[in-house]
Design a protein around this motif. Structure first.
Motif, mmCIF file in Angstrom:
data_model
loop_
_atom_site.group_PDB
_atom_site.id
_atom_site.type_symbol
_atom_site.label_atom_id
_atom_site.label_comp_id
_atom_site.label_asym_id
_atom_site.label_seq_id
_atom_site.Cartn_x
_atom_site.Cartn_y
_atom_site.Cartn_z
ATOM 1 N N VAL A 92 51.612 30.990 44.234
ATOM 2 C CA VAL A 92 51.062 32.151 43.537
ATOM 3 C C VAL A 92 49.732 31.776 42.892
ATOM 4 C CG1 VAL A 92 51.387 33.770 41.625
ATOM 5 C CG2 VAL A 92 53.307 33.193 43.097
ATOM 6 N N LEU A 93 48.747 32.658 43.025
ATOM 7 C CA LEU A 93 47.468 32.525 42.341
ATOM 8 C C LEU A 93 47.392 33.604 41.262
ATOM 9 C CD1 LEU A 93 44.550 31.354 42.131
ATOM 10 C CD2 LEU A 93 43.870 33.105 43.790
ATOM 11 N N GLN A 94 47.008 33.203 40.027
ATOM 12 C CA GLN A 94 46.851 34.146 38.931
ATOM 13 C C GLN A 94 45.431 34.093 38.393
ATOM 14 O OE1 GLN A 94 51.046 33.019 36.992
ATOM 15 N NE2 GLN A 94 49.942 34.538 35.785
ATOM 16 N N LEU A 95 44.819 35.261 38.188
ATOM 17 C CA LEU A 95 43.498 35.398 37.594
ATOM 18 C C LEU A 95 43.667 36.205 36.309
ATOM 19 C CD1 LEU A 95 41.523 36.283 40.845
ATOM 20 C CD2 LEU A 95 41.870 34.013 39.832
ATOM 21 N N GLU A 96 43.155 35.686 35.190
ATOM 22 C CA GLU A 96 43.494 36.268 33.891
ATOM 23 C C GLU A 96 42.314 36.236 32.921
ATOM 24 O OE1 GLU A 96 47.403 35.040 32.447
ATOM 25 O OE2 GLU A 96 46.482 34.595 30.515
#
Length: 216
Positions: free
Chosen positions: A175-179
């Motif tokens: 999973v890739l998360q951008l925040e």
């Protein structure tokens, strides 16, 4: 009559228990690492202030109990740099070393769980109490007046972290998360100094990218 009502209630309860136990196990673990870029805003921002983007890094561990609610903890280190210009020939270089611990909850706006693999993406909201252990260092401090109070030691603060992000499933187990986030530290000591009788809360704002592995 009473026996019939009791029997019907027992039947409904039995069917409900069977329905719950027949549901697939939705729990799974996620572990990963993150890097971030952020700027610090505090006392120095009230003057001639230079924002200096700084890097941070850390790790995370999460448990998904439901498709839309993920609970976990993040822990990392950031090093913030600022410059405060008091006069033409008097610029203070400020650096802040901060260890952050974030027990957090993620609320997903789309089902993103163990058996929801058709949803490859999901926006989310993240909230967390933030535990910050920090120390500030000021260089080139000169010609200061009695209006200033300096904080050269290590301190502990508890604040609030709020983030909004987008989660993307890469393949099946990654999973890739951008925040985007804001950490209000609930203190005025992280700048390394303050002006008497004035309170400006320290916070840092930034962007984070996380890469995680899903353990089903």
């Amino acid at each position: 009559m009473i026996f019939r009502i009791f029997r019907n209630l027992l039947l409904i309860f039995s069917i409900s228990i069977y329905h719950l136990t027949a549901q697939p196990n939705l729990k799974y673990w996620t572990s990963g690492v993150y890097i971030s870029s952020q700027i610090h805003s505090g006392f120095a921002s009230s003057g001639n202030y230079t924002f200096s983007p700084s890097l941070g890094f850390g790790g995370s561990l999460k448990n998904s109990f439901f498709n839309r609610i993920h609970l976990g903890i993040d822990a990392g280190y950031i090093h913030l740099k600022n410059a405060y210009k008091r006069a033409e020939n008097n610029t203070w270089d400020i650096s802040i070393s901060n260890i952050e611990i974030l027990p957090n909850a993620e609320l997903h706006l789309r089902s993103f769980g163990k058996y929801m693999r058709k949803n490859k993406t999901s926006p989310y909201i993240k909230v967390a109490p933030s535990l910050n252990i920090f120390q500030s260092k000021l260089d080139n401090v000169q010609n200061f007046t009695n209006d200033f109070e300096f904080y050269p030691y290590s301190y502990l603060s508890i604040g609030w972290y709020i983030g909004v992000g987008y989660k993307i499933r890469l393949k099946n187990d990654y999973v890739l998360q951008l925040e985007l986030f804001s950490n209000s530290m609930m203190t005025n000591k992280a700048s390394g100094f303050s002006v008497f009788d004035t309170y400006i809360q320290d916070r840092y704002l930034g962007f984070r990218a996380s890469y995680s592995f899903i353990k089903f």
